[in-house]
Enzyme design. Sequence first.
Site, PDB file in Angstrom:
ATOM      1  N   ASN A 129       0.868  -1.176   0.000  1.00 35.24           N
ATOM      2  CA  ASN A 129       0.000   0.000   0.000  1.00 35.24           C
ATOM      3  C   ASN A 129       0.908   1.231   0.000  1.00 35.24           C
ATOM      4  OD1 ASN A 129      -1.811   2.046   0.411  1.00 35.24           O
ATOM      5  ND2 ASN A 129      -2.412   1.422   2.488  1.00 35.24           N
ATOM      6  N   LYS A 145       0.072   4.240  -0.300  1.00 38.36           N
ATOM      7  CA  LYS A 145      -0.600   5.436   0.242  1.00 38.36           C
ATOM      8  C   LYS A 145      -0.378   6.614  -0.714  1.00 38.36           C
ATOM      9  CE  LYS A 145      -0.107   3.340   4.729  1.00 38.36           C
ATOM     10  NZ  LYS A 145      -0.012   3.484   6.168  1.00 38.36           N
ATOM     11  N   HIS A 169      -9.453   1.370   5.133  1.00 38.34           N
ATOM     12  CA  HIS A 169      -8.138   1.565   5.755  1.00 38.34           C
ATOM     13  C   HIS A 169      -8.305   2.542   6.923  1.00 38.34           C
ATOM     14  CE1 HIS A 169      -4.018   2.708   6.500  1.00 38.34           C
ATOM     15  NE2 HIS A 169      -3.661   1.597   5.873  1.00 38.34           N
ATOM     16  N   GLU A 189      -6.702   4.958   7.855  1.00 38.32           N
ATOM     17  CA  GLU A 189      -6.508   6.377   7.517  1.00 38.32           C
ATOM     18  C   GLU A 189      -7.776   6.956   6.874  1.00 38.32           C
ATOM     19  OE1 GLU A 189      -2.857   5.672   5.414  1.00 38.32           O
ATOM     20  OE2 GLU A 189      -1.915   5.164   7.327  1.00 38.32           O
ATOM     21  N   GLU A 210      -4.896  -4.438  10.784  1.00 36.58           N
ATOM     22  CA  GLU A 210      -3.852  -3.436  10.924  1.00 36.58           C
ATOM     23  C   GLU A 210      -4.092  -2.635  12.201  1.00 36.58           C
ATOM     24  OE1 GLU A 210      -2.081  -2.425   6.806  1.00 36.58           O
ATOM     25  OE2 GLU A 210      -3.852  -1.189   7.067  1.00 36.58           O
ATOM     26  N   GLY A 261       3.016   2.716  10.682  1.00 34.12           N
ATOM     27  CA  GLY A 261       3.983   3.794  10.494  1.00 34.12           C
ATOM     28  C   GLY A 261       4.708   4.201  11.762  1.00 34.12           C
ATOM     29  N   SER A 264       3.936  -1.717  10.374  1.00 36.06           N
ATOM     30  CA  SER A 264       5.391  -1.767  10.571  1.00 36.06           C
ATOM     31  C   SER A 264       6.005  -3.133  10.258  1.00 36.06           C
ATOM     32  CB  SER A 264       5.751  -1.314  11.994  1.00 36.06           C
ATOM     33  OG  SER A 264       5.372   0.049  12.172  1.00 36.06           O
ATOM     34  N   GLY A 313       3.141  -0.876   4.247  1.00 38.71           N
ATOM     35  CA  GLY A 313       3.189   0.538   3.895  1.00 38.71           C
ATOM     36  C   GLY A 313       4.618   0.964   3.585  1.00 38.71           C
ATOM     37  N   GLY A 314       5.271   1.579   4.567  1.00 35.68           N
ATOM     38  CA  GLY A 314       6.606   2.157   4.388  1.00 35.68           C
ATOM     39  C   GLY A 314       7.596   1.267   3.647  1.00 35.68           C
TER      40      GLY A 314
HETATM   41  P1  13P Z   1       3.362   0.688   7.615  1.00 36.49           P
HETATM   42  O1  13P Z   1       3.905  -0.621   7.037  1.00 36.49           O
HETATM   43  O2  13P Z   1       4.083   1.876   7.103  1.00 36.49           O
HETATM   44  O3  13P Z   1       3.272   0.618   9.101  1.00 36.49           O
HETATM   45  O4  13P Z   1       1.855   0.837   7.071  1.00 36.49           O
HETATM   46  C1  13P Z   1       0.965  -0.216   7.186  1.00 36.49           C
HETATM   47  C2  13P Z   1      -0.280   0.118   6.447  1.00 36.49           C
HETATM   48  O5  13P Z   1      -1.024   1.000   6.843  1.00 36.49           O
HETATM   49  C3  13P Z   1      -0.566  -0.625   5.213  1.00 36.49           C
HETATM   50  O6  13P Z   1      -1.854  -0.407   4.762  1.00 36.49           O
END
Ligand code: 13P
Length: 250
Positions: A12, A14, A97, A99, A166, A172, A211, A232-233
């Site tokens: 993802n 983002k 999600h 967010e 999640e 993050g 993470s 994510g990251g």
């Molecule tokens: P991180 O891997 O950056 O923690 O993000 C996870 C996420 O929100 C994937 O949708």
Amino acid sequence: MMPKRKMLIAANWKMNGSQNLTKTLLEGLAVATQGSENEIAVFPPYPYLALTQDILRATPIRFGAQDLSAHDEGAYTGEVSASMLTDMGCYYVLIGHSERRAYHQESNELLLQKYQRASQQGLNPILCLGETQSERNANLTFQVINSQLLPFLTQDYLANMTIAYEPVWAIGTGKTATPDEAQVVHAFIREKIAEKDSSLANKIRILYGGSVKPNNARELFSLPDVDGGLIGGASLKKEEFIQLCRTTKI
Ligand code: 13P
């Protein structure tokens, strides 16, 4: 015997990236993951879906969008419909999600409409669930997960469902759920699905997100009820994501 669930490793991105990064990441991924035993999927921002479709055309890597509109079509400025996503070759779509839930106040009711639109168009929804730190501190984790999951547990929706657990406090932050913390919630989710349909519960994949990095992925992905990750990251770093895609269960 329990059905073996193929692991899904999903990126993802983002609101990150550019045409250049899309090209670099996807071309690298396409070569490095040839013959992978895991399924791989990427979720770029909308403007890069066409480029993604182009680059991934001759590969088994799937892709999808990070969100979709609850409406079919019409005067909804700025929104993107399920049929547009299938038109662009999307296979998956993320729904709910944290967010989106937090910054856009997306309610279960709205998410159900989105889920319905996605299903009607043959998109495969990945429903994201997770509790915040304060909910966890107040021992509300299972209650929150249950309330986010329950509205979707109808026969109409179960067949092509994927779940991503999640924990919001792990997204993050560099703070990952411990294997025990992750497994107990994943098992709870599977149990809830099994109350509706036990054979589907064994088939539905439940991804972990929050993470995930190359140094913790193997342990997390090896848990009995974890079927891959939503990253994510680390998915924006080519070498790290390739390593994650190559991770198998112990
Ligand atoms: P991180 O891997 O950056 O923690 O993000 C996870 C996420 O929100 C994937 O949708």
